[in-house]
Structure formats: C-alpha cells, structure tokens
Design an enzyme around this catalytic site. Structure first.
Site, PDB file in Angstrom:
ATOM      1  N   GLY A  29       0.838  -1.197   0.000  1.00 42.54           N
ATOM      2  CA  GLY A  29       0.000   0.000   0.000  1.00 42.54           C
ATOM      3  C   GLY A  29       0.868   1.241   0.000  1.00 42.54           C
ATOM      4  N   GLN A  82       2.936   9.859   1.867  1.00 44.12           N
ATOM      5  CA  GLN A  82       4.230   9.215   1.645  1.00 44.12           C
ATOM      6  C   GLN A  82       4.906   9.675   0.361  1.00 44.12           C
ATOM      7  OE1 GLN A  82       2.528   5.061   2.376  1.00 44.12           O
ATOM      8  NE2 GLN A  82       4.573   4.895   3.270  1.00 44.12           N
ATOM      9  N   CYS A 110       6.853  -0.575   6.713  1.00 42.28           N
ATOM     10  CA  CYS A 110       6.338   0.611   6.029  1.00 42.28           C
ATOM     11  C   CYS A 110       7.430   1.182   5.143  1.00 42.28           C
ATOM     12  CB  CYS A 110       5.911   1.637   7.078  1.00 42.28           C
ATOM     13  SG  CYS A 110       5.313   3.181   6.379  1.00 42.28           S
ATOM     14  N   LEU A 111       7.070   1.596   3.925  1.00 40.72           N
ATOM     15  CA  LEU A 111       8.069   2.146   3.005  1.00 40.72           C
ATOM     16  C   LEU A 111       8.705   3.428   3.557  1.00 40.72           C
ATOM     17  CD1 LEU A 111       6.278   1.613  -0.435  1.00 40.72           C
ATOM     18  CD2 LEU A 111       8.041   0.190   0.632  1.00 40.72           C
ATOM     19  N   HIS A 130      -3.521   0.435   8.248  1.00 41.89           N
ATOM     20  CA  HIS A 130      -2.155   0.974   8.172  1.00 41.89           C
ATOM     21  C   HIS A 130      -2.125   2.204   7.252  1.00 41.89           C
ATOM     22  CE1 HIS A 130       2.387   0.483   7.854  1.00 41.89           C
ATOM     23  NE2 HIS A 130       2.100   1.332   6.885  1.00 41.89           N
ATOM     24  N   GLU A 131      -2.738   2.071   6.063  1.00 45.87           N
ATOM     25  CA  GLU A 131      -2.744   3.203   5.121  1.00 45.87           C
ATOM     26  C   GLU A 131      -3.605   4.343   5.644  1.00 45.87           C
ATOM     27  OE1 GLU A 131      -0.507   3.194   2.962  1.00 45.87           O
ATOM     28  OE2 GLU A 131      -0.074   1.079   3.239  1.00 45.87           O
ATOM     29  N   HIS A 184      -1.882   6.695   7.827  1.00 45.69           N
ATOM     30  CA  HIS A 184      -1.069   7.701   7.124  1.00 45.69           C
ATOM     31  C   HIS A 184      -1.881   8.945   6.786  1.00 45.69           C
ATOM     32  CE1 HIS A 184       2.771   5.732   6.632  1.00 45.69           C
ATOM     33  NE2 HIS A 184       2.241   4.670   6.052  1.00 45.69           N
TER      34      HIS A 184
HETATM   35 ZN    ZN Z   1       3.170   2.828   5.834  1.00 49.35          ZN
END
Ligand code: ZN
Length: 185
Positions: free
Chosen positions: A45, A50, A98-99, A140-141, A144
């Site tokens: 995701g 991000q 997480c990226l 999770h997304e 953000h």
């Molecule tokens: Zn993340």
C-alpha cells in the site's frame, strides 16, 4: 512515473490529510504514479502523504497476498476521502513494515474488522467491510492519511530499542532499493 518515498521525519507524514474533490489536478496520473511507485518499492500500500501530499488518498494491492489469501487475487483498491466508521472484531497482533520506515518491522495490534466509507478513483462512494489481513492493510494506510505511523502503536520500550534505526532514517543514512526523500542527507 516513480516518485520518491518520503521517509520518517518528513513533516507531511504527520499532517491530517484533507478530503479532495473530483477536480483535484492530475488525479488520474497521480493514482497511476502511486501504484507504479508502490510496485517499484515492493509495497502493498502507499498513501499520498508518503509522496509528499497531505490529502486523503491511498492505494493498495492485495494481490501479493493471494497465495495465502486467494480472495485477494487481482484486488486493487483506490481509496479517496476514506473515513473508518467502525472497528470491531478481535485484536490481532502481526508484524508490519512501512516504506517510510525502511528496515523496521514491529508487531502491531489492530482490530480484525473495519467498516469504511470511501470514494473510488471515479468518485463513486462505497461502504465496505474488510476483515483479516485486508483490514490491517487498510488501517495501516488509513493511519497515514490521519498523520499517524505504525510505530505510534508500539510500546515505549520497543520504540527506545529502535531509536538507532529511526535516527539513521532521520539522518538519511538508511539504504533502500527505491528513491526516497529524507529530512537530511
Ligand atoms: Zn506505511
């Protein structure tokens, strides 16, 4: 186009995202670029903060999980102006990454089921229930776009233990296979 992924420490990751309207400039290309960026970085995701945009938009591809969960075959999701209506079910703990937090993997406890309202890429409104792993990825997304990150859910002791790793992200010393935007280089 592959966009740089903003890393932990970038202020945009701490902003509560704003709803957008269908005339948001370049929305179609933005969504395409977000998927491309996500696939390039091997993510499941990616949320707009991000890539530096404080708006309520995220993309998810559950297909990478389809070996374990066949129901996720080819399941791509675009969620615009998402708002979680309910979280229920059991508390489940599972490791997340997480990226924006390269090389950090920690156990996170989340509710097993959510009901969420969102618009898809054509601005058609949906209300949908997700459970199991999909519920985790969506939450999770969703964090953000509310200015949160998964490390906000871990204990102070765990956070203390990963302080060195967090610092190496802040100082731009972390190595990644994808392009990033760090606070300092
Ligand atoms: Zn993340």
């Amino acid at each position: 186009m592959i966009l740089p992924v903003y890393l932990y420490g970038q202020p945009v990751l701490r902003k509560v995202g704003e709803d957008i309207t269908p005339d948001y400039p370049g929305l179609e290309k933005l969504i395409k670029d977000m998927f491309e960026t996500m696939y390039h970085a091997d993510g499941v995701g990616l949320a707009a903060p991000q890539i530096g945009l404080p708006i309520r938009l995220f993309v998810i591809d559950l297909d990478v999980l389809s070996e374990e969960f066949p129901e996720y075959k080819d399941r791509q999701l675009v969620m615009i102006n998402a708002h979680i209506l309910d979280r229920d079910g059991e508390d489940v703990t599972r490791e997340e990454g997480c990226l924006s937090l390269p090389n950090i993997h920690e156990n996170v406890t989340r509710k097993n089921r959510i009901r969420i309202k969102y618009c898809d890429e054509k601005f058609v409104e949906h209300e949908e229930v997700f459970d199991g792993f999909a519920a985790r990825v969506v939450q999770h997304e969703y964090d953000h776009i509310d200015g949160k990150m998964f490390i906000d859910h871990i204990s102070l002791i765990r956070k203390q233990l990963i302080k060195g790793k967090l610092n190496s992200i802040l100082t731009g010393k972390v190595r990644t296979s994808y392009r990033v935007a760090a606070t300092r280089r």
